[in-house]
Design a protein around this motif. Structure first.
Motif, PDB file in Angstrom:
ATOM      1  N   LEU A 166       0.864  -0.994  -0.356  1.00  0.00           N
ATOM      2  CA  LEU A 166       0.119   0.082  -0.130  1.00  0.00           C
ATOM      3  C   LEU A 166       0.763   1.121  -0.153  1.00  0.00           C
ATOM      4  CD1 LEU A 166      -2.390  -1.464   2.634  1.00  0.00           C
ATOM      5  CD2 LEU A 166      -3.081  -1.078   0.582  1.00  0.00           C
ATOM      6  N   TYR A 186       0.630   2.165  13.135  1.00  0.00           N
ATOM      7  CA  TYR A 186       0.412   0.505  12.977  1.00  0.00           C
ATOM      8  C   TYR A 186       0.632   0.343  15.188  1.00  0.00           C
ATOM      9  CZ  TYR A 186      -1.921  -0.223   8.869  1.00  0.00           C
ATOM     10  OH  TYR A 186      -3.090   0.382   8.150  1.00  0.00           O
ATOM     11  N   LEU A 241       0.554  -6.028   7.026  1.00  0.00           N
ATOM     12  CA  LEU A 241       0.613  -5.569   5.917  1.00  0.00           C
ATOM     13  C   LEU A 241       2.362  -4.552   5.343  1.00  0.00           C
ATOM     14  CD1 LEU A 241      -2.299  -3.619   7.636  1.00  0.00           C
ATOM     15  CD2 LEU A 241      -2.554  -4.644   5.572  1.00  0.00           C
ATOM     16  N   SER A 283      -7.194   0.039  -0.883  1.00  0.00           N
ATOM     17  CA  SER A 283      -7.573  -1.220  -0.137  1.00  0.00           C
ATOM     18  C   SER A 283      -7.392  -2.299   0.133  1.00  0.00           C
ATOM     19  CB  SER A 283      -9.181  -0.731  -0.555  1.00  0.00           C
ATOM     20  OG  SER A 283     -10.574  -1.362   0.835  1.00  0.00           O
ATOM     21  N   CYS A 284      -7.743  -2.461   1.320  1.00  0.00           N
ATOM     22  CA  CYS A 284      -7.389  -4.477   1.439  1.00  0.00           C
ATOM     23  C   CYS A 284      -8.683  -5.490   2.357  1.00  0.00           C
ATOM     24  CB  CYS A 284      -5.969  -4.410   1.822  1.00  0.00           C
ATOM     25  SG  CYS A 284      -5.805  -4.310   3.154  1.00  0.00           S
ATOM     26  N   VAL A 327      -9.362  -7.533   5.497  1.00  0.00           N
ATOM     27  CA  VAL A 327      -8.115  -8.570   6.274  1.00  0.00           C
ATOM     28  C   VAL A 327      -9.239  -9.580   6.913  1.00  0.00           C
ATOM     29  CG1 VAL A 327      -7.371  -8.669   8.869  1.00  0.00           C
ATOM     30  CG2 VAL A 327      -6.945  -6.754   7.417  1.00  0.00           C
ATOM     31  N   ASP A 372      -6.619   4.117   7.244  1.00  0.00           N
ATOM     32  CA  ASP A 372      -4.746   4.779   8.037  1.00  0.00           C
ATOM     33  C   ASP A 372      -4.024   5.959   7.800  1.00  0.00           C
ATOM     34  OD1 ASP A 372      -3.481   4.682   5.842  1.00  0.00           O
ATOM     35  OD2 ASP A 372      -2.775   2.485   5.645  1.00  0.00           O
ATOM     36  N   ASN A 407      -4.746   4.759   2.961  1.00  0.00           N
ATOM     37  CA  ASN A 407      -5.535   3.076   3.126  1.00  0.00           C
ATOM     38  C   ASN A 407      -6.361   2.779   3.815  1.00  0.00           C
ATOM     39  OD1 ASN A 407      -2.900   2.980   0.886  1.00  0.00           O
ATOM     40  ND2 ASN A 407      -2.044   3.347   2.482  1.00  0.00           N
ATOM     41  N   TRP A 408      -8.014   2.145   2.855  1.00  0.00           N
ATOM     42  CA  TRP A 408      -9.214   2.196   3.605  1.00  0.00           C
ATOM     43  C   TRP A 408      -8.620   0.220   3.853  1.00  0.00           C
ATOM     44  CZ3 TRP A 408     -14.414   4.323   2.382  1.00  0.00           C
ATOM     45  CH2 TRP A 408     -13.824   5.515   2.301  1.00  0.00           C
ATOM     46  N   ILE A 409      -8.564  -0.044   4.886  1.00  0.00           N
ATOM     47  CA  ILE A 409      -8.005  -1.759   5.086  1.00  0.00           C
ATOM     48  C   ILE A 409      -9.783  -1.936   6.137  1.00  0.00           C
ATOM     49  CG2 ILE A 409      -6.935  -3.466   6.911  1.00  0.00           C
ATOM     50  CD1 ILE A 409      -5.156  -0.935   5.297  1.00  0.00           C
ATOM     51  N   ARG A 410     -10.568  -2.825   5.096  1.00  0.00           N
ATOM     52  CA  ARG A 410     -11.935  -3.891   5.707  1.00  0.00           C
ATOM     53  C   ARG A 410     -11.397  -4.516   6.408  1.00  0.00           C
ATOM     54  NH1 ARG A 410     -15.415  -0.184   2.139  1.00  0.00           N
ATOM     55  NH2 ARG A 410     -13.894   0.592   0.993  1.00  0.00           N
TER      56      ARG A 410
END
Length: 190
Positions: free
Chosen positions: A10, A22, A49, A65-66, A68, A111, A115-118
Motif C-alpha cells: 500500500l 500501526y 501489511l 484498499s484491502c 483483512v 490509515d 489506505n482503506w483496511i476493511r
C-alpha cells in the motif's frame, strides 16, 4: 498449490507516520527501509501489511484498499480502539486516520496513508435485508464508509427513520446508533 500468502503493498506519504500508527494499533515493525525506496512492513499475529513511500502522495486521494478477514472483528476493533484512546484520548471517527464502529459485516480502518483496511468476518453469511430501514441503513453505511458521503448517508437514514413503522428493535437500534455516529463524524450533535 497450498499455503499461498498474499500481502497487500500500500502507498503512503510517510512510512514513519504509518509505522507510528500501526504500532499504536498493536502491530510490530518487521522491516523498515529508508533508501533507496521508503518501505515498511508490519505484522499483528497473522495480519501482514506492507507500505511504500511516495514523495508528494496525497492520502485524501488514495484508492488503495484491502480486506483483512478475522474470526472476531469485535475483538480486533476493541484492541485498535484501546490503542487509539491511549494515544489520542478517543477513537478517531472522521478524517484521516479514522475507524468506523463495528457492525455485523465488520469495520473500516483508514490509515494515515489514506489506505482503506476493511476488517471483515472470516466467514460471511449474507443477511437478507428485511425492511426499508435495514435497506436504508445498508445504503447509508456504504455511502459513508466507501464514498465518504456522510451528509447524504444521514439524509437517507433520517428519511427512513421518519417513515419506518415495521422495523425490528434490533434494526431500529442499529440505525439510531449509526445515525449518532454520522452526527459525530459531521460534528452535528443534537
Amino acid at each position: 498449490m497450498a499455503n499461498e500468502v498474499t500481502i497487500p503493498l500500500l502507498p503512503c506519504a510517510s512510512i514513519n507516520e504509518v509505522a507510528e500508527f500501526y504500532v499504536m494499533l498493536g502491530f510490530t515493525i518487521t522491516h523498515r527501509q529508508h533508501r533507496p525506496t521508503p518501505y515498511l512492513s508490519v505484522r499483528r499475529e497473522e495480519i501482514q501489511l506492507h507500505f511504500f513511500g511516495i514523495r508528494g502522495f496525497d492520502p485524501s486521494t488514495s484508492y488503495s484498499s484491502c480486506l483483512v478477514q478475522v474470526e472476531d472483528t469485535r475483538e480486533l476493533f476493541d484492541a485498535f480502539a484501546d490503542g487509539m484512546r491511549a494515544v489520542y484520548g478517543k477513537v478517531l471517527s472522521s478524517g484521516i486516520p479514522r475507524m468506523t464502529r463495528p457492525r455485523r459485516d465488520g469495520f473500516l480502518l483508514v490509515d494515515p496513508g489514506g489506505n482503506w483496511i476493511r476488517v471483515v468476518p472470516a466467514v460471511q453469511e449474507p443477511e437478507p435485508v428485511r425492511n426499508g430501514l435495514a435497506r436504508a441503513l445498508h445504503s447509508a453505511v456504504t455511502l459513508a464508509g466507501s464514498h465518504g458521503a456522510e451528509r447524504r448517508a444521514l439524509r437517507i437514514l433520517e428519511g427512513a427513520l421518519a417513515r419506518e413503522r415495521d422495523a425490528s428493535e434490533d434494526d431500529l437500534a442499529l440505525a439510531l446508533e449509526f445515525r449518532e455516529e454520522l452526527l459525530e463524524r459531521l460534528n452535528l450533535h443534537r
